[in-house]
Design a protein around this motif. Structure first.
Motif, PDB file in Angstrom:
ATOM      1  N   LEU A 154       0.835  -1.191   0.000  1.00 28.41           N
ATOM      2  CA  LEU A 154       0.000   0.000   0.000  1.00 28.41           C
ATOM      3  C   LEU A 154       0.874   1.246   0.000  1.00 28.41           C
ATOM      4  O   LEU A 154       2.006   1.227   0.507  1.00 28.41           O
ATOM      5  CB  LEU A 154      -0.893   0.029   1.247  1.00 28.41           C
ATOM      6  N   GLY A 155       0.343   2.344  -0.551  1.00 29.17           N
ATOM      7  CA  GLY A 155       1.112   3.578  -0.551  1.00 29.17           C
ATOM      8  C   GLY A 155       0.226   4.805  -0.604  1.00 29.17           C
ATOM      9  O   GLY A 155      -0.932   4.749  -1.054  1.00 29.17           O
ATOM     10  N   TRP A 156       0.787   5.916  -0.140  1.00 29.69           N
ATOM     11  CA  TRP A 156       0.056   7.191  -0.141  1.00 29.69           C
ATOM     12  C   TRP A 156       1.068   8.329  -0.196  1.00 29.69           C
ATOM     13  O   TRP A 156       2.072   8.319   0.505  1.00 29.69           O
ATOM     14  CB  TRP A 156      -0.793   7.296   1.129  1.00 29.69           C
ATOM     15  N   SER A 157       0.790   9.327  -1.017  1.00 32.80           N
ATOM     16  CA  SER A 157       1.598  10.540  -1.077  1.00 32.80           C
ATOM     17  C   SER A 157       0.777  11.682  -0.500  1.00 32.80           C
ATOM     18  O   SER A 157      -0.335  11.943  -0.944  1.00 32.80           O
ATOM     19  CB  SER A 157       1.977  10.845  -2.532  1.00 32.80           C
ATOM     20  N   PHE A 158       1.325  12.383   0.504  1.00 37.59           N
ATOM     21  CA  PHE A 158       0.528  13.440   1.124  1.00 37.59           C
ATOM     22  C   PHE A 158       1.423  14.476   1.780  1.00 37.59           C
ATOM     23  O   PHE A 158       2.631  14.283   1.964  1.00 37.59           O
ATOM     24  CB  PHE A 158      -0.451  12.847   2.141  1.00 37.59           C
ATOM     25  N   ASN A 159       0.813  15.624   2.124  1.00 39.18           N
ATOM     26  CA  ASN A 159       1.515  16.685   2.828  1.00 39.18           C
ATOM     27  C   ASN A 159       0.634  17.179   3.971  1.00 39.18           C
ATOM     28  O   ASN A 159      -0.376  16.567   4.302  1.00 39.18           O
ATOM     29  CB  ASN A 159       1.898  17.819   1.870  1.00 39.18           C
ATOM     30  N   ALA A 160       1.007  18.307   4.563  1.00 35.23           N
ATOM     31  CA  ALA A 160       0.310  18.794   5.756  1.00 35.23           C
ATOM     32  C   ALA A 160      -1.151  19.139   5.499  1.00 35.23           C
ATOM     33  O   ALA A 160      -1.954  19.157   6.432  1.00 35.23           O
ATOM     34  CB  ALA A 160       1.042  20.006   6.324  1.00 35.23           C
ATOM     35  N   THR A 161      -1.528  19.406   4.250  1.00 42.24           N
ATOM     36  CA  THR A 161      -2.923  19.746   3.969  1.00 42.24           C
ATOM     37  C   THR A 161      -3.840  18.537   4.112  1.00 42.24           C
ATOM     38  O   THR A 161      -5.056  18.676   4.100  1.00 42.24           O
ATOM     39  CB  THR A 161      -3.091  20.338   2.554  1.00 42.24           C
ATOM     40  N   HIS A 162      -3.256  17.345   4.226  1.00 39.08           N
ATOM     41  CA  HIS A 162      -4.049  16.125   4.360  1.00 39.08           C
ATOM     42  C   HIS A 162      -4.112  15.621   5.804  1.00 39.08           C
ATOM     43  O   HIS A 162      -4.476  14.480   6.045  1.00 39.08           O
ATOM     44  CB  HIS A 162      -3.465  15.019   3.478  1.00 39.08           C
ATOM     45  N   LYS A 163      -3.758  16.465   6.773  1.00 35.85           N
ATOM     46  CA  LYS A 163      -3.713  16.031   8.164  1.00 35.85           C
ATOM     47  C   LYS A 163      -5.064  15.478   8.624  1.00 35.85           C
ATOM     48  O   LYS A 163      -5.136  14.420   9.252  1.00 35.85           O
ATOM     49  CB  LYS A 163      -3.281  17.188   9.058  1.00 35.85           C
ATOM     50  N   ALA A 164      -6.135  16.203   8.319  1.00 35.80           N
ATOM     51  CA  ALA A 164      -7.466  15.735   8.737  1.00 35.80           C
ATOM     52  C   ALA A 164      -7.852  14.457   8.004  1.00 35.80           C
ATOM     53  O   ALA A 164      -8.526  13.591   8.561  1.00 35.80           O
ATOM     54  CB  ALA A 164      -8.508  16.829   8.482  1.00 35.80           C
ATOM     55  N   SER A 165      -7.419  14.324   6.751  1.00 33.63           N
ATOM     56  CA  SER A 165      -7.724  13.122   5.980  1.00 33.63           C
ATOM     57  C   SER A 165      -7.164  11.885   6.665  1.00 33.63           C
ATOM     58  O   SER A 165      -7.785  10.822   6.676  1.00 33.63           O
ATOM     59  CB  SER A 165      -7.139  13.229   4.566  1.00 33.63           C
ATOM     60  N   LEU A 166      -5.970  12.023   7.238  1.00 29.61           N
ATOM     61  CA  LEU A 166      -5.343  10.902   7.930  1.00 29.61           C
ATOM     62  C   LEU A 166      -5.977  10.668   9.297  1.00 29.61           C
ATOM     63  O   LEU A 166      -6.302   9.541   9.671  1.00 29.61           O
ATOM     64  CB  LEU A 166      -3.845  11.174   8.099  1.00 29.61           C
ATOM     65  N   ALA A 167      -6.205  11.751  10.039  1.00 26.18           N
ATOM     66  CA  ALA A 167      -6.631  11.623  11.436  1.00 26.18           C
ATOM     67  C   ALA A 167      -8.079  11.171  11.584  1.00 26.18           C
ATOM     68  O   ALA A 167      -8.416  10.475  12.551  1.00 26.18           O
ATOM     69  CB  ALA A 167      -6.437  12.960  12.155  1.00 26.18           C
ATOM     70  N   CYS A 168      -8.931  11.552  10.637  1.00 26.54           N
ATOM     71  CA  CYS A 168     -10.371  11.369  10.845  1.00 26.54           C
ATOM     72  C   CYS A 168     -11.034  10.349   9.915  1.00 26.54           C
ATOM     73  O   CYS A 168     -12.240  10.121  10.023  1.00 26.54           O
ATOM     74  CB  CYS A 168     -11.081  12.715  10.678  1.00 26.54           C
ATOM     75  N   ALA A 224      -7.066   1.162  10.218  1.00 26.53           N
ATOM     76  CA  ALA A 224      -7.153   0.125   9.175  1.00 26.53           C
ATOM     77  C   ALA A 224      -5.768  -0.342   8.766  1.00 26.53           C
ATOM     78  O   ALA A 224      -5.548  -1.544   8.549  1.00 26.53           O
ATOM     79  CB  ALA A 224      -7.916   0.672   7.972  1.00 26.53           C
ATOM     80  N   LEU A 225      -4.812   0.577   8.663  1.00 28.50           N
ATOM     81  CA  LEU A 225      -3.447   0.203   8.298  1.00 28.50           C
ATOM     82  C   LEU A 225      -2.829  -0.693   9.365  1.00 28.50           C
ATOM     83  O   LEU A 225      -2.112  -1.646   9.054  1.00 28.50           O
ATOM     84  CB  LEU A 225      -2.600   1.463   8.097  1.00 28.50           C
ATOM     85  N   THR A 226      -3.114  -0.411  10.623  1.00 26.39           N
ATOM     86  CA  THR A 226      -2.597  -1.228  11.715  1.00 26.39           C
ATOM     87  C   THR A 226      -3.121  -2.654  11.632  1.00 26.39           C
ATOM     88  O   THR A 226      -2.388  -3.620  11.885  1.00 26.39           O
ATOM     89  CB  THR A 226      -2.993  -0.615  13.072  1.00 26.39           C
ATOM     90  N   ARG A 227      -4.380  -2.775  11.231  1.00 21.93           N
ATOM     91  CA  ARG A 227      -5.009  -4.100  11.200  1.00 21.93           C
ATOM     92  C   ARG A 227      -4.813  -4.840   9.877  1.00 21.93           C
ATOM     93  O   ARG A 227      -5.075  -6.039   9.806  1.00 21.93           O
ATOM     94  CB  ARG A 227      -6.512  -3.950  11.461  1.00 21.93           C
ATOM     95  N   SER A 228      -4.386  -4.152   8.858  1.00 19.13           N
ATOM     96  CA  SER A 228      -4.357  -4.768   7.518  1.00 19.13           C
ATOM     97  C   SER A 228      -3.290  -5.846   7.375  1.00 19.13           C
ATOM     98  O   SER A 228      -3.428  -6.769   6.570  1.00 19.13           O
ATOM     99  CB  SER A 228      -4.139  -3.695   6.456  1.00 19.13           C
ATOM    100  N   GLY A 229      -2.180  -5.703   8.116  1.00 18.75           N
ATOM    101  CA  GLY A 229      -1.096  -6.675   7.985  1.00 18.75           C
ATOM    102  C   GLY A 229      -0.295  -6.512   6.714  1.00 18.75           C
ATOM    103  O   GLY A 229       0.495  -7.397   6.356  1.00 18.75           O
ATOM    104  N   ARG A 230      -0.464  -5.376   6.024  1.00 22.85           N
ATOM    105  CA  ARG A 230       0.237  -5.145   4.756  1.00 22.85           C
ATOM    106  C   ARG A 230       1.313  -4.076   4.927  1.00 22.85           C
ATOM    107  O   ARG A 230       1.207  -3.201   5.779  1.00 22.85           O
ATOM    108  CB  ARG A 230      -0.754  -4.708   3.673  1.00 22.85           C
ATOM    109  N   THR A 231       2.341  -4.149   4.095  1.00 22.98           N
ATOM    110  CA  THR A 231       3.397  -3.145   4.153  1.00 22.98           C
ATOM    111  C   THR A 231       2.890  -1.834   3.559  1.00 22.98           C
ATOM    112  O   THR A 231       2.185  -1.817   2.546  1.00 22.98           O
ATOM    113  CB  THR A 231       4.639  -3.605   3.382  1.00 22.98           C
ATOM    114  N   PHE A 232       3.254  -0.733   4.186  1.00 25.14           N
ATOM    115  CA  PHE A 232       2.734   0.586   3.835  1.00 25.14           C
ATOM    116  C   PHE A 232       3.901   1.531   3.553  1.00 25.14           C
ATOM    117  O   PHE A 232       4.850   1.628   4.346  1.00 25.14           O
ATOM    118  CB  PHE A 232       1.874   1.113   4.991  1.00 25.14           C
TER     119      PHE A 232
END
Length: 334
Positions: free
Chosen positions: A177-191, A197-205
């Motif tokens: 899995l992968g994601w490209s982001f910056n500070a404008t995506h803070k709420a996208s990550l937090a909320c 889901a990433l913690t539970r997925s068991g996949r490399t990120f």
């Protein structure tokens, strides 16, 4: 031949972000197609004369830039502003909130003008605005008057990539899995529910970011990261992972463009994204609700239909090459 002057907002000493999509890509293509096109940072606006046919200003239609734009318009030139975000809804978590909503610089000092009020005043006097999404076009049209969109004063010109991206060789993904982001995506990550889901997925990120606060926030999640790269190099980054992630959260995110999932699709990587208006018409992935269960089910759905999504996404993404959209920019000079 039409002469275009693109005034871009990003710092010229830092890798382009929005300016790559809204200014550099169309300017370079127009020049290669036999027109004249210049790329000038907005901070150098005072050095720009009135010799160009069409001026396209990246969002900073305020203060001295607005004053210059109105002089160009009075001289009979076509003047447009290209907007890549909804600055009326910008949240406090984004650095430029101070500029747009408080009319101060980053040290809290007054700018001497109100950027949002200047933008609205400018929109009423120049030829119009272009945006990368229909939702943002409708919003700006509402600010300009309900007939603006119908009259063509607010137009949707999406983010298009340079044609040479179609020739980039593929590479074997290193991460799940992968994601490209910056500070404008803070709420996208937090909320969005994505972190759990990433913690539970068991996949490399894999992460592509240079924001150290976000890296610290995700340090227990990612297997590797790469610092922010210029947009013209991002396709190679997107190929480092098998499935792209695109969380969106809140009203501000709803007005973003589809450029993230577009890049994933062109890289041949199916994606999972929040069910947001920003990506409602995108192809090559799965839309999910912002819950832990939603993200986990979305990842599983992509894995189960990987090849079909990959092929559909690539076919869709190929229609976004800038060479297919020359007429949209030429129409700004008519």
């Amino acid at each position: 031949m039409t002469r275009f002057c693109f005034l871009y907002a990003d710092d010229p000493d830092i890798a382009y972000n929005s300016s790559f999509w809204r200014c550099e890509v169309p300017a370079v293509f127009l020049a290669n197609a036999g027109h004249q096109a210049s790329l000038i940072p907005t901070m150098q606006v005072e050095s720009v004369g009135d010799e160009w046919d069409v001026y396209i200003i990246e969002h900073q239609l305020f203060g001295p830039i607005l004053a210059k734009a109105l002089r160009w318009k009075a001289a009979g030139r076509r003047v447009w502003v290209t907007l890549d975000d909804n600055y009326w809804l910008i949240p406090k978590s984004i650095r430029s909130y101070r500029t747009w909503r408080e009319a101060t610089d980053q040290q809290g000092r007054p700018l001497g003008f109100d950027p949002l009020k200047d933008l609205e005043r400018g929109l009423a006097q120049i030829d119009g605005a272009i945006t990368p999404s229909r939702k943002l076009t409708d919003y700006v049209g509402g600010k300009m008057g309900e007939e603006s969109s119908k009259s063509g004063r607010v137009r949707t010109i999406e983010n298009y990539y340079p044609d040479f991206w179609l020739t980039f060789p593929d590479s074997r993904p290193e991460f799940d899995l992968g994601w490209s982001f910056n500070a404008t995506h803070k709420a996208s990550l937090a909320c969005s529910g994505l972190k759990k889901a990433l913690t539970r997925s068991g996949r490399t990120f894999f992460l592509n970011t240079s924001d150290h606060h976000l890296l610290d926030d995700c340090k227990h999640l990612y297997a590797s990261y790469q610092p922010w790269v210029s947009q013209d190099s991002y396709l190679s980054v997107a190929r480092r992972f098998r499935i792209g992630l695109a969380p969106y959260y809140g009203e501000y995110d709803a007005y973003r463009s589809n450029v993230k999932v577009l890049t994933y699709a062109l890289a041949g990587r199916p994606w999972v994204a929040s069910n947001s208006p920003a990506v409602q018409n995108a192809v090559g992935g799965v839309l999910v609700e912002n819950t832990v269960k939603g993200w986990l089910q979305g990842i599983e759905a992509v894995e189960a239909n990987y090849v079909q999504l990959q092929e559909a996404g690539l076919a869709w993404a190929k229609t976004y090459a800038i060479s297919n959209h020359l007429g949209e920019y030429l129409s700004l000079g008519i």
